[in-house]
Design an enzyme around this catalytic site. Structure first.
Site, PDB file in Angstrom:
ATOM      1  N   HIS A 246       1.473  -4.437 -10.652  1.00 53.89           N
ATOM      2  CA  HIS A 246       1.223  -4.895  -9.279  1.00 53.89           C
ATOM      3  C   HIS A 246       0.928  -3.739  -8.324  1.00 53.89           C
ATOM      4  CE1 HIS A 246       5.321  -3.593  -8.107  1.00 53.89           C
ATOM      5  NE2 HIS A 246       5.666  -4.025  -9.311  1.00 53.89           N
ATOM      6  N   ASP A 247       0.013  -4.002  -7.413  1.00 55.14           N
ATOM      7  CA  ASP A 247      -0.294  -3.102  -6.296  1.00 55.14           C
ATOM      8  C   ASP A 247      -0.931  -1.784  -6.719  1.00 55.14           C
ATOM      9  OD1 ASP A 247       1.013  -4.776  -4.097  1.00 55.14           O
ATOM     10  OD2 ASP A 247       2.723  -4.431  -5.428  1.00 55.14           O
TER      11      ASP A 247
ATOM     12  N   GLY B 250       4.047  -0.109 -11.099  1.00 48.88           N
ATOM     13  CA  GLY B 250       3.558  -0.601  -9.822  1.00 48.88           C
ATOM     14  C   GLY B 250       3.164   0.510  -8.871  1.00 48.88           C
TER      15      GLY B 250
END
Length: 272
Positions: A127-128, A145
């Site tokens: 994520h991200d 992440g």
């Protein structure tokens, strides 16, 4: 209601949920699953047993191989089911078992991947993350992440990148390396813990950097990493001297930028 181009080919044993947008000449094989908020760009191909889910947009000419899951929820205890997104550029290849997650709401909710990338089997983008263009992730590479991977980075098989870490353009990370700290542009990192071992001269040569410029970058590297004192202070001190060398300026700008992680060096994290 789905928007499916007339030229798209969808196998009768595939599932394309209502709401998906399917571009021209897209091919979707048997046992594939396309979620209701997915956009597949023109000429994209999903091979059998691949999945694209979430609020995910893929550009043109992507290829997704069996058992890849693109756009899955973030693997974060802080994710509460919010709407977050994944955007992938053009001409990306995601081989068998690749996983790329959407973002988390606390950090803008976006995972962004550029164009012309090759992600080999079982590699993972969490994520991200921000991944640039012309990146190669070899088998079993793991990005935690919030990692930033700049253009034309090569990550060797089984390497792992710590959360919030940055890897600069044209850097090379050796197989099975643990990337715990930021890696400068054109740097070469190997080992666990990962140690900076000099410059990616092969990569620079392939990118068209001439020998004279490589020698200039080597001088700058030595001034930063082989001189007593703080690395960031060393980098700031040589800026005027190397202002005419684009590659050195890229390194200096990378070092000067704000970061959650320290800089990889020839000694940082070394055991013993």
């Amino acid at each position: 209601m789905s928007t499916i181009a007339a030229s798209a080919t969808i196998h009768p044993m595939a599932v394309v949920e209502d709401g998906a947008v399917i571009g021209e000449n897209v091919k979707i094989g048997p046992f594939c699953h396309v979620g209701p908020r997915v956009v597949l760009g023109d000429n994209t191909e999903m091979l059998p047993h691949s999945i694209v889910s979430g609020i995910t947009t893929l550009g043109k000419g992507c290829r997704i191989f069996p058992m890849a899951v693109i756009g899955g929820d973030p693997q974060s205890v802080h994710h509460g089911g919010e709407d977050t997104t994944l955007t992938v550029g053009d001409n990306c290849t995601m081989r068998e078992g690749v996983t790329i997650n959407t973002g988390t709401a606390d950090f803008g909710g976006k995972t962004i991947v550029g164009s012309n990338n090759l992600f080999l089997a079982n590699s993972h983008i969490a994520h991200d993350c921000r991944v640039g263009d012309h990146v190669i992730m070899s088998n079993n590479v793991m990005l935690a992440g919030h990692v930033t991977i700049e253009d034309r980075v090569i990550l060797g098989g089984g390497s792992a990148v710590h959360q919030f870490t940055r890897v600069g353009r044209h850097a090379f990370v050796g197989g099975l390396s643990a990337v715990s700290y930021d890696v400068i542009p054109y740097g070469m990192l190997n080992g666990n813990p990962g140690l900076l071992g000099g410059l990616n001269v092969v990569g620079m040569t392939r990118a068209g950097v001439d020998r004279a410029t490589i020698h200039i970058v080597r001088r700058a590297y030595k001034a930063i990493f082989e001189t007593e004192g703080n690395l960031r202070d060393n980098a700031a001190a040589i800026r005027a001297e190397f202002a005419d060398c684009e590659q050195v300026v890229q390194i200096l700008d990378f070092i000067a930028a704000e970061s959650d992680r320290a800089l990889s060096s020839p000694t940082r994290g070394q055991k013993g």
